[in-house]
Design an enzyme around this catalytic site. Structure first.
Site, PDB file in Angstrom:
ATOM      1  N   LYS A   1      -7.646  -3.147   2.130  1.00  0.00           N
ATOM      2  CA  LYS A   1      -6.392  -2.626   2.670  1.00  0.00           C
ATOM      3  C   LYS A   1      -6.105  -3.280   4.013  1.00  0.00           C
ATOM      4  CE  LYS A   1      -8.666   1.518   4.593  1.00  0.00           C
ATOM      5  NZ  LYS A   1      -8.710   2.993   4.578  1.00  0.00           N
TER       6      LYS A   1
ATOM      7  N   ARG B   1     -17.166   0.366  -2.964  1.00  0.00           N
ATOM      8  CA  ARG B   1     -16.365  -0.254  -1.911  1.00  0.00           C
ATOM      9  C   ARG B   1     -16.902  -1.652  -1.601  1.00  0.00           C
ATOM     10  NH1 ARG B   1     -13.128   2.922   1.004  1.00  0.00           N
ATOM     11  NH2 ARG B   1     -14.417   4.756   0.550  1.00  0.00           N
TER      12      ARG B   1
ATOM     13  N   LYS C   1       0.858  -1.184   0.000  1.00  0.00           N
ATOM     14  CA  LYS C   1       0.000   0.000   0.000  1.00  0.00           C
ATOM     15  C   LYS C   1       0.890   1.229   0.000  1.00  0.00           C
ATOM     16  CE  LYS C   1      -3.837   2.290   2.313  1.00  0.00           C
ATOM     17  NZ  LYS C   1      -3.286   3.638   2.002  1.00  0.00           N
TER      18      LYS C   1
ATOM     19  N   PHE D   1      -1.611  -0.033 -10.900  1.00  0.00           N
ATOM     20  CA  PHE D   1      -2.027  -1.316 -10.321  1.00  0.00           C
ATOM     21  C   PHE D   1      -3.301  -1.876 -10.932  1.00  0.00           C
ATOM     22  CE2 PHE D   1      -3.279   1.992  -7.122  1.00  0.00           C
ATOM     23  CZ  PHE D   1      -4.654   1.954  -7.307  1.00  0.00           C
TER      24      PHE D   1
END
Length: 298
Positions: free
Chosen positions: A213, A207, A65, A137
């Protein structure tokens, strides 16, 4: 008889399009511009949920991250997560593919404040931007699952790309224990945490569990609604921020503020990012600590 119309149609296609179609990985299409130059239309990005123990780690790809600025490349320009146009020098994006890309502007671990200042400037400094990289990514315009998009990204970067454009390393997850080991390694090296992309997931906005994460602490955002006076050494300065989160919970943020920030605190109405470790029995973030003002790019 059909040959002449076909040749005419080919001749009418812009040369730039004919010259770039071979750079598109299988299953991908050219990027589509999002919004206008004033950045009124946020891009429809996949947003991260929070990793929970018990999820099938082996179904995910894992990467570091990055503590950077999320940015969407629509094939022509960079746009922030909130829809604001990011004004980069022309040479920074020169030679980039006309594919839609999802990634993070980054300068290295622990450089977010400096990076944010560079990115916010409406008159970009070419010298400052030389230290910035766009870490890619994902491929939003590809009708493939993430397994396929990883393969497509590797196909794209098998051809040399400009130095400002880099592919973030992705590796397959194994299990929770291995994930925690990799997290400790990244954090010990100065990194922020890990990201997990579900291999079977299409690219879709919103989401959920497609993107997760994992950090050694949780973070969230809250709006500043008051400045509480300091005492003792902090007399004459702000002792804590009174904030309210998206769920309407009000609490204080004092830890983490520097003396400079106490003298010139985030203005009332601004949003700030804080870290915490779970919740108290009353539902208040436990050990909440101020991190920074949330910028428009975030």
């Amino acid at each position: 008889m059909l040959l002449r119309p076909l040749l005419l149609a080919v001749l009418l296609v812009p040369a730039s399009v004919l010259a770039t179609t071979d750079e598109w990985p299988v299953g991908c299409t050219p990027g589509a511009p999002v919004g206008e130059r004033d950045g009124e239309t946020p891009p429809a990005l996949t947003l991260a949920g929070v990793y929970r123990r018990g999820l099938p780690v082996a179904d995910y790809w894992v990467s570091e991250k990055l503590d950077g600025v999320r940015a969407y490349w629509d094939g022509q320009r960079l746009v922030s997560r909130g829809g604001r146009a990011i004004v980069a020098p022309a040479q920074f994006t020169a030679g980039w593919p006309r594919l839609a890309l999802d990634g993070e502007l980054w300068m290295g671990r622990g450089t977010f404040d400096r990076l944010s200042g560079i990115v916010r400037r409406q008159r970009p400094d070419p010298d400052a931007w030389r230290a910035v990289r766009y870490m890619v990514f994902d491929l939003p315009g590809c009708g493939l699952d993430f397994d396929g998009r990883v393969a497509a990204l590797r196909q794209l970067f098998a051809v040399p790309q400009p130095a400002s454009l880099q592919l973030i390393e992705q590796w397959r997850g194994r299990d929770h224990a291995h994930l925690m080991m990799r997290l400790r390694q990244v954090v010990a090296a100065g990194g922020e945490g890990l990201m997990l992309h579900r291999g079977a997931a299409p690219y879709r906005a919103g989401r959920g569990d497609d993107l997760l994460k994992l950090k050694p602490y949780l973070d969230a955002e809250a709006r500043v609604i008051g400045h509480l006076p300091g005492k003792g050494r902090l007399r004459g300065m702000v002792g804590a921020l009174l904030v309210e989160d998206a769920e309407g919970r009000r609490f204080r943020l004092g830890s983490g503020l520097s003396d400079a920030e106490r003298q010139a605190p985030p203005p009332i109405g601004s949003w700030v990012t804080f870290r915490y470790q779970g919740y108290t029995g009353n539902g208040i973030p436990r050990f909440a600590r101020y991190l920074r003002v949330r910028t428009a790019e975030e």
